[in-house]
Design a protein around this motif. Structure first.
Motif, PDB file in Angstrom:
ATOM      1  N   CYS A 290      24.573  46.312  57.622  1.00 19.04           N
ATOM      2  CA  CYS A 290      23.112  46.262  57.764  1.00 19.04           C
ATOM      3  C   CYS A 290      22.703  45.099  58.664  1.00 19.04           C
ATOM      4  CB  CYS A 290      22.447  46.134  56.389  1.00 19.04           C
ATOM      5  SG  CYS A 290      22.643  47.591  55.354  1.00 19.04           S
ATOM      6  N   TYR A 291      23.350  43.947  58.495  1.00 22.68           N
ATOM      7  CA  TYR A 291      23.053  42.771  59.334  1.00 22.68           C
ATOM      8  C   TYR A 291      23.310  43.092  60.807  1.00 22.68           C
ATOM      9  CZ  TYR A 291      23.645  38.186  61.485  1.00 22.68           C
ATOM     10  OH  TYR A 291      23.557  37.111  62.326  1.00 22.68           O
ATOM     11  N   GLN A 297      16.453  42.844  55.877  1.00 24.59           N
ATOM     12  CA  GLN A 297      16.019  42.836  54.477  1.00 24.59           C
ATOM     13  C   GLN A 297      17.037  43.534  53.583  1.00 24.59           C
ATOM     14  OE1 GLN A 297      13.312  41.047  53.234  1.00 24.59           O
ATOM     15  NE2 GLN A 297      14.450  41.515  51.368  1.00 24.59           N
ATOM     16  N   GLN A 298      17.585  44.631  54.074  1.00 19.10           N
ATOM     17  CA  GLN A 298      18.596  45.345  53.285  1.00 19.10           C
ATOM     18  C   GLN A 298      19.863  44.494  53.156  1.00 19.10           C
ATOM     19  OE1 GLN A 298      19.246  49.370  54.588  1.00 19.10           O
ATOM     20  NE2 GLN A 298      20.627  49.850  52.889  1.00 19.10           N
ATOM     21  N   ALA A 299      20.230  43.829  54.251  1.00 18.02           N
ATOM     22  CA  ALA A 299      21.392  42.938  54.211  1.00 18.02           C
ATOM     23  C   ALA A 299      21.170  41.819  53.195  1.00 18.02           C
ATOM     24  CB  ALA A 299      21.650  42.348  55.594  1.00 18.02           C
ATOM     25  N   LEU A 300      19.962  41.244  53.229  1.00 17.80           N
ATOM     26  CA  LEU A 300      19.605  40.174  52.296  1.00 17.80           C
ATOM     27  C   LEU A 300      19.765  40.641  50.847  1.00 17.80           C
ATOM     28  CD1 LEU A 300      18.473  37.412  53.291  1.00 17.80           C
ATOM     29  CD2 LEU A 300      16.216  38.205  52.618  1.00 17.80           C
ATOM     30  N   ASN A 301      19.270  41.845  50.554  1.00 13.40           N
ATOM     31  CA  ASN A 301      19.352  42.379  49.193  1.00 13.40           C
ATOM     32  C   ASN A 301      20.803  42.569  48.749  1.00 13.40           C
ATOM     33  OD1 ASN A 301      16.567  42.479  49.196  1.00 13.40           O
ATOM     34  ND2 ASN A 301      16.449  44.663  49.673  1.00 13.40           N
ATOM     35  N   LEU A 302      21.637  43.043  49.661  1.00 16.85           N
ATOM     36  CA  LEU A 302      23.033  43.300  49.317  1.00 16.85           C
ATOM     37  C   LEU A 302      23.805  41.994  49.107  1.00 16.85           C
ATOM     38  CD1 LEU A 302      23.507  46.274  51.756  1.00 16.85           C
ATOM     39  CD2 LEU A 302      23.901  46.398  49.284  1.00 16.85           C
ATOM     40  N   THR A 323      21.675  35.692  57.796  1.00 17.80           N
ATOM     41  CA  THR A 323      20.564  36.653  57.709  1.00 17.80           C
ATOM     42  C   THR A 323      19.215  35.929  57.695  1.00 17.80           C
ATOM     43  OG1 THR A 323      22.057  38.045  56.408  1.00 17.80           O
ATOM     44  CG2 THR A 323      19.747  38.696  56.468  1.00 17.80           C
ATOM     45  N   HIS A 324      19.115  34.850  56.909  1.00 15.93           N
ATOM     46  CA  HIS A 324      17.879  34.063  56.900  1.00 15.93           C
ATOM     47  C   HIS A 324      17.559  33.538  58.297  1.00 15.93           C
ATOM     48  CE1 HIS A 324      16.898  34.167  52.715  1.00 15.93           C
ATOM     49  NE2 HIS A 324      17.987  33.557  52.313  1.00 15.93           N
ATOM     50  N   ARG A 325      18.593  33.086  58.988  1.00 13.71           N
ATOM     51  CA  ARG A 325      18.379  32.560  60.343  1.00 13.71           C
ATOM     52  C   ARG A 325      17.863  33.672  61.263  1.00 13.71           C
ATOM     53  NH1 ARG A 325      22.996  30.290  64.536  1.00 13.71           N
ATOM     54  NH2 ARG A 325      21.571  29.777  66.230  1.00 13.71           N
ATOM     55  N   ALA A 326      18.465  34.864  61.158  1.00 12.18           N
ATOM     56  CA  ALA A 326      18.037  35.983  61.997  1.00 12.18           C
ATOM     57  C   ALA A 326      16.587  36.384  61.711  1.00 12.18           C
ATOM     58  CB  ALA A 326      18.951  37.183  61.763  1.00 12.18           C
ATOM     59  N   MET A 327      16.141  36.131  60.458  1.00 14.53           N
ATOM     60  CA  MET A 327      14.771  36.474  60.068  1.00 14.53           C
ATOM     61  C   MET A 327      13.797  35.328  60.335  1.00 14.53           C
ATOM     62  SD  MET A 327      15.668  38.411  56.465  1.00 14.53           S
ATOM     63  CE  MET A 327      14.063  39.168  56.143  1.00 14.53           C
ATOM     64  N   GLY A 328      14.323  34.213  60.881  1.00  9.15           N
ATOM     65  CA  GLY A 328      13.473  33.071  61.202  1.00  9.15           C
ATOM     66  C   GLY A 328      13.223  32.127  60.044  1.00  9.15           C
ATOM     67  N   ASN A 329      13.932  32.310  58.923  1.00 13.56           N
ATOM     68  CA  ASN A 329      13.767  31.435  57.747  1.00 13.56           C
ATOM     69  C   ASN A 329      14.767  30.280  57.830  1.00 13.56           C
ATOM     70  OD1 ASN A 329      11.870  33.283  56.730  1.00 13.56           O
ATOM     71  ND2 ASN A 329      13.476  34.500  55.756  1.00 13.56           N
ATOM     72  N   ILE A 330      14.445  29.290  58.663  1.00 11.29           N
ATOM     73  CA  ILE A 330      15.409  28.238  58.985  1.00 11.29           C
ATOM     74  C   ILE A 330      15.748  27.377  57.776  1.00 11.29           C
ATOM     75  CG2 ILE A 330      15.897  26.261  60.478  1.00 11.29           C
ATOM     76  CD1 ILE A 330      15.745  29.059  61.869  1.00 11.29           C
TER      77      ILE A 330
END
Length: 402
Positions: A290-291, A297-302, A323-330
């Motif tokens: 998923c990542y 979001q699906q990757a995060l959940n898994l 995954t957080h980095r890819a979503m901008g959640n530094i």
């Protein structure tokens, strides 16, 4: 009441002088006897066993693990048999959990959870390694020798017998570390033995799973896919074997680029009615797929599900960081990288990725410290990667020490 004297350790070994003491130390206080079958050691393996009080028997190796294990069973005198390999360490704390099971009159087998040290995506497996001594129980299959076939046959004749599962890790296994596999040429030995067995048992789901997965790992993906699909058609596959077939099929389809089929089989693997720890590989690899596809979001959940199942799973935290980095959640990315490092301080990429974020946020001094740790670990594990990191950091004004 089950006493220690009622448990017999049964092992087969060859040239395991470097591993054996740690293994025997882990069980010396919980077993009444140690039966060791030596298949041709040229080091001091036998002497080590004898010094621990083990009864050591010589056996002429014939490429069949089941026959060697059965040779050892004839010398066992305890009511229960614990089977270990020399590259495994038993967790004595588990005894308080499994003793009540052993005391049940109808308990025949206790499946033990094994931690596969050194693997990334499938850190746990379940094995029938503790069982009541019974004349009808013996090992079969020349590689990945199991008692399971004889247990099924016995249960059909004597209906009272039950199989129980322990829920905590009982065995730590060090044989899947990459350098160990390279030394022992395990893959080719396994292939030869399993292909021989498959020729006689072409629809055996278990060997289809193990050999199919081996073919995929060796790059023979079409061959692996065919065998894994054959295994799924078997009506005798256990829940664990069905999980493994779906899991390995999903991994193979990822390599083939057949994503919708990979997703289908990851979902079927995750839905399997087996212990969550045993499904970590499916959750993790599905998360990684998923990542890679940008489904963050699906990757995060898994990945989060991995951590719910196993809170000490360092690699899941590392991938959460990606995954957080890819979503901008530094800030969340840095937090999960730090947690990954805390759980596994030997993984250089966690330091390197944390260093990048610290540098981007302007924390020059801390980023330099973290990059230095990444460099030192890379230098031990893969020198070209270390040198590449050093040169890249020079371009941004960071100089690492050798």
């Amino acid at each position: 009441m089950v006493h220690n004297s009622n448990i017999s350790l049964a092992m087969i070994v060859k040239n395991e002088a470097h591993n054996l003491p740690k293994c025997l130390d882990s069980v010396k206080d919980i077993v009444g006897e140690m039966i060791i079958v030596d298949t041709g050691s040229t080091d001091n393996t036998k002497e080590i066993g004898i010094n621990y009080g083990a009864k050591v028997y010589d056996y002429q190796w014939n490429d069949d693990f089941a026959q060697a294990r059965n040779f050892g069973l004839q010398y066992v005198s305890g009511d229960w048999v614990l089977v270990l390999d020399a590259d495994e360490v038993f967790n004595p704390k588990i005894i308080s959990q499994i003793t009540p099971l052993m005391e049940k009159d109808d308990c025949l087998v206790i499946n033990l959870i094994r931690h596969e040290i050194g693997t990334v995506s499938s850190p746990y497996s379940s094995l029938s390694r503790l069982f009541r001594r019974h004349p009808q129980i013996s090992f079969s299959r020349p590689y990945h020798a199991l008692i399971d076939d004889s247990v099924i046959a016995l249960q059909e004749k004597e209906k009272q017998w039950k199989i129980f599962d322990s829920n905590e890790v009982a065995i730590a296994h060090y044989g899947y570390q990459p350098e160990v596999i390279a030394q022992q040429e395990k893959a080719q030995k396994a292939r030869k033995a399993m292909e021989s067995y498959l020729a006689q048992n072409p629809h055996d789901a278990y060997v289809c799973s193990k050999l199919g997965a081996l073919y995929v790992s060796l790059g023979e993906i079409k061959k692996g896919l065919k065998l894994l699909k054959t295994g799924l058609k078997s009506s005798l596959a256990t829940s664990t074997t069905l999980f493994e077939l779906h899991y390995h099929l999903a991994n193979a389809y990822v390599k083939e680029g057949q994503i919708s089929l990979a997703v289908k089989h990851y979902q079927k693997a995750i839905a399997s009615p087996i212990l969550g720890k045993l499904k970590l590989g499916a959750y993790h690899n599905f998360g990684s797929l998923c990542y890679q596809r940008g489904q963050y979001q699906q990757a995060l959940n898994l990945y989060r599900q991995c951590i719910i199942i196993e809170p000490h799973y360092a690699f899941a935290y590392y991938n959460l960081g990606l995954t957080h980095r890819a979503m901008g959640n530094i800030s969340l990315a840095m937090e999960t990288y730090r947690q990954s490092i805390k759980l596994n301080p030997e993984y250089p990429w966690a330091y390197q990725n944390l260093g990048v974020l610290l540098l981007q946020q302007g924390y020059m001094e801390e980023s330099a410290e973290v990059f230095q740790k990444a460099y030192n670990l890379h230098k031990q594990q893969n020198r070209p990667v270390a040198e590449n990191l050093k040169e890249e950091l020079k371009l941004v004004g960071l100089n690492l020490n050798d």
